[in-house]
Design a protein around this motif. Structure first.
Motif, PDB file in Angstrom:
ATOM      1  N   GLU A   1      26.067 -19.122  14.159  1.00  0.00           N
ATOM      2  CA  GLU A   1      26.507 -17.611  14.206  1.00  0.00           C
ATOM      3  C   GLU A   1      27.903 -17.608  13.750  1.00  0.00           C
ATOM      4  N   VAL A   2      28.703 -18.666  13.958  1.00  0.00           N
ATOM      5  CA  VAL A   2      30.013 -18.391  13.388  1.00  0.00           C
ATOM      6  C   VAL A   2      30.115 -18.609  11.930  1.00  0.00           C
ATOM      7  N   LEU A   3      29.471 -19.364  11.447  1.00  0.00           N
ATOM      8  CA  LEU A   3      29.543 -19.773   9.975  1.00  0.00           C
ATOM      9  C   LEU A   3      29.011 -18.487   9.295  1.00  0.00           C
ATOM     10  N   SER A   4      27.782 -17.896   9.891  1.00  0.00           N
ATOM     11  CA  SER A   4      27.282 -16.733   8.995  1.00  0.00           C
ATOM     12  C   SER A   4      28.445 -15.800   9.099  1.00  0.00           C
ATOM     13  N   HIS A   5      29.483 -15.454  10.018  1.00  0.00           N
ATOM     14  CA  HIS A   5      30.487 -14.477   9.996  1.00  0.00           C
ATOM     15  C   HIS A   5      31.552 -15.026   8.835  1.00  0.00           C
ATOM     16  N   PHE A   6      31.687 -16.161   8.763  1.00  0.00           N
ATOM     17  CA  PHE A   6      32.655 -16.656   7.717  1.00  0.00           C
ATOM     18  C   PHE A   6      32.012 -16.491   6.242  1.00  0.00           C
ATOM     19  N   LEU A   7      30.698 -16.607   6.061  1.00  0.00           N
ATOM     20  CA  LEU A   7      29.778 -16.663   4.875  1.00  0.00           C
ATOM     21  C   LEU A   7      29.402 -15.165   4.433  1.00  0.00           C
ATOM     22  N   LYS A   8      29.679 -14.103   5.598  1.00  0.00           N
ATOM     23  CA  LYS A   8      29.172 -12.945   5.119  1.00  0.00           C
ATOM     24  C   LYS A   8      29.322 -12.365   3.865  1.00  0.00           C
ATOM     25  N   ASN A   9      30.588 -12.488   3.214  1.00  0.00           N
ATOM     26  CA  ASN A   9      31.126 -11.977   1.932  1.00  0.00           C
ATOM     27  C   ASN A   9      31.004 -12.858   0.814  1.00  0.00           C
ATOM     28  N   ILE A  10      30.377 -14.021   0.981  1.00  0.00           N
ATOM     29  CA  ILE A  10      30.380 -15.205   0.224  1.00  0.00           C
ATOM     30  C   ILE A  10      28.808 -15.542  -0.055  1.00  0.00           C
TER      31      ILE A  10
ATOM     32  N   ILE B   1      22.184 -29.567  -0.894  1.00  0.00           N
ATOM     33  CA  ILE B   1      23.118 -29.578   0.272  1.00  0.00           C
ATOM     34  C   ILE B   1      24.504 -30.054   0.000  1.00  0.00           C
ATOM     35  N   GLY B   2      25.502 -29.162   0.616  1.00  0.00           N
ATOM     36  CA  GLY B   2      26.716 -29.423   0.109  1.00  0.00           C
ATOM     37  C   GLY B   2      27.462 -29.805   1.376  1.00  0.00           C
ATOM     38  N   ALA B   3      27.014 -29.499   2.656  1.00  0.00           N
ATOM     39  CA  ALA B   3      27.621 -30.049   3.708  1.00  0.00           C
ATOM     40  C   ALA B   3      26.397 -30.148   4.988  1.00  0.00           C
ATOM     41  N   LEU B   4      26.432 -30.957   5.865  1.00  0.00           N
ATOM     42  CA  LEU B   4      25.516 -31.409   6.844  1.00  0.00           C
ATOM     43  C   LEU B   4      26.483 -31.147   8.087  1.00  0.00           C
ATOM     44  N   VAL B   5      25.909 -30.378   9.046  1.00  0.00           N
ATOM     45  CA  VAL B   5      26.308 -30.366  10.463  1.00  0.00           C
ATOM     46  C   VAL B   5      25.395 -30.717  11.439  1.00  0.00           C
ATOM     47  N   ILE B   6      25.625 -32.098  12.280  1.00  0.00           N
ATOM     48  CA  ILE B   6      24.511 -32.375  13.088  1.00  0.00           C
ATOM     49  C   ILE B   6      25.210 -32.162  14.525  1.00  0.00           C
ATOM     50  N   SER B   7      24.538 -31.409  15.189  1.00  0.00           N
ATOM     51  CA  SER B   7      25.126 -31.057  16.752  1.00  0.00           C
ATOM     52  C   SER B   7      24.278 -31.800  17.645  1.00  0.00           C
ATOM     53  N   PRO B   8      24.887 -32.056  18.715  1.00  0.00           N
ATOM     54  CA  PRO B   8      23.982 -32.738  19.944  1.00  0.00           C
ATOM     55  C   PRO B   8      23.179 -31.823  20.445  1.00  0.00           C
ATOM     56  N   THR B   9      23.185 -30.614  20.588  1.00  0.00           N
ATOM     57  CA  THR B   9      22.531 -29.913  21.343  1.00  0.00           C
ATOM     58  C   THR B   9      22.062 -28.505  20.513  1.00  0.00           C
ATOM     59  N   ARG B  10      20.850 -27.948  20.626  1.00  0.00           N
ATOM     60  CA  ARG B  10      20.364 -26.709  19.970  1.00  0.00           C
ATOM     61  C   ARG B  10      21.278 -25.546  19.977  1.00  0.00           C
ATOM     62  N   GLU B  11      21.887 -25.370  21.335  1.00  0.00           N
ATOM     63  CA  GLU B  11      22.642 -24.427  21.930  1.00  0.00           C
ATOM     64  C   GLU B  11      23.968 -24.406  20.802  1.00  0.00           C
ATOM     65  N   LEU B  12      24.772 -25.591  20.833  1.00  0.00           N
ATOM     66  CA  LEU B  12      25.784 -25.723  20.085  1.00  0.00           C
ATOM     67  C   LEU B  12      25.478 -25.569  18.542  1.00  0.00           C
ATOM     68  N   ALA B  13      24.321 -25.975  17.905  1.00  0.00           N
ATOM     69  CA  ALA B  13      23.823 -25.659  16.656  1.00  0.00           C
ATOM     70  C   ALA B  13      23.766 -24.388  16.535  1.00  0.00           C
ATOM     71  N   SER B  14      23.247 -23.427  17.202  1.00  0.00           N
ATOM     72  CA  SER B  14      23.178 -21.994  17.059  1.00  0.00           C
ATOM     73  C   SER B  14      24.249 -21.356  17.165  1.00  0.00           C
ATOM     74  N   GLN B  15      25.232 -21.563  17.962  1.00  0.00           N
ATOM     75  CA  GLN B  15      26.766 -21.269  18.087  1.00  0.00           C
ATOM     76  C   GLN B  15      27.289 -21.405  16.721  1.00  0.00           C
ATOM     77  N   ILE B  16      27.252 -22.548  16.201  1.00  0.00           N
ATOM     78  CA  ILE B  16      27.938 -23.043  14.996  1.00  0.00           C
ATOM     79  C   ILE B  16      27.248 -22.198  13.753  1.00  0.00           C
TER      80      ILE B  16
ATOM     81  N   ILE C   1      23.775 -27.246   6.010  1.00  0.00           N
ATOM     82  CA  ILE C   1      22.472 -27.218   7.202  1.00  0.00           C
ATOM     83  C   ILE C   1      23.049 -27.764   8.304  1.00  0.00           C
ATOM     84  N   ILE C   2      22.815 -26.809   9.396  1.00  0.00           N
ATOM     85  CA  ILE C   2      23.070 -27.246  10.625  1.00  0.00           C
ATOM     86  C   ILE C   2      21.727 -27.555  11.404  1.00  0.00           C
ATOM     87  N   THR C   3      21.882 -28.764  12.076  1.00  0.00           N
ATOM     88  CA  THR C   3      20.658 -29.313  12.731  1.00  0.00           C
ATOM     89  C   THR C   3      20.976 -30.192  13.796  1.00  0.00           C
TER      90      THR C   3
END
Length: 109
Positions: free
Chosen positions: A28-37, A11-26, A67-69
């Motif tokens: 989703e945005v991350l998947s766009h950034f990593l689409k070509n990587i 694991i190179g990065a860990l994102v801990i979000s206070p809510t499931r909704e925010l974690a899901s949004q993060i 990991i987004i959790t």
């Protein structure tokens, strides 16, 4: 800085979000950034959508460099012995290098 690519379960990065909704949004945005990587993978691990067993299976099969959790799900994954998965061991890659830890470790409060 780490010069070799992360292994499947490191694991190179860990994102801990206070809510499931925010974690899901993060995620989703991350998947766009990593689409070509394709060398960097990410995994959303939150309660409500899947069981811990399913999360463990997904981590085991796909790995996850980012990991987004949520706090509760993360604690469950660290404390439960599910299918002998070692999330803490995966975090070792993140923790071994303190300078990288502080540059890339993101906590949302």
């Amino acid at each position: 800085a780490k010069s070799t690519p992360l292994k499947k379960h490191e694991i190179g990065a860990l994102v801990i979000s206070p809510t499931r909704e925010l974690a899901s949004q993060i995620a989703e945005v991350l998947s766009h950034f990593l689409k070509n990587i394709p060398a960097i993978t990410h995994l959303l691990l939150i309660g409500g959508n899947s069981t811990i067993s399913n999360d463990v299976k997904e981590y085991t099969s796909k790995g996850g460099h980012i990991i987004i959790t949520t706090p509760g799900r993360f604690m469950d994954l660290l404390t439960r012995q599910c299918d002998k998965v070692n999330i803490a061991g995966g975090l070792k890659a993140l923790v071994q290098q303190k300078e990288i830890l502080f540059k890339h470790f993101i906590i949302f409060i």
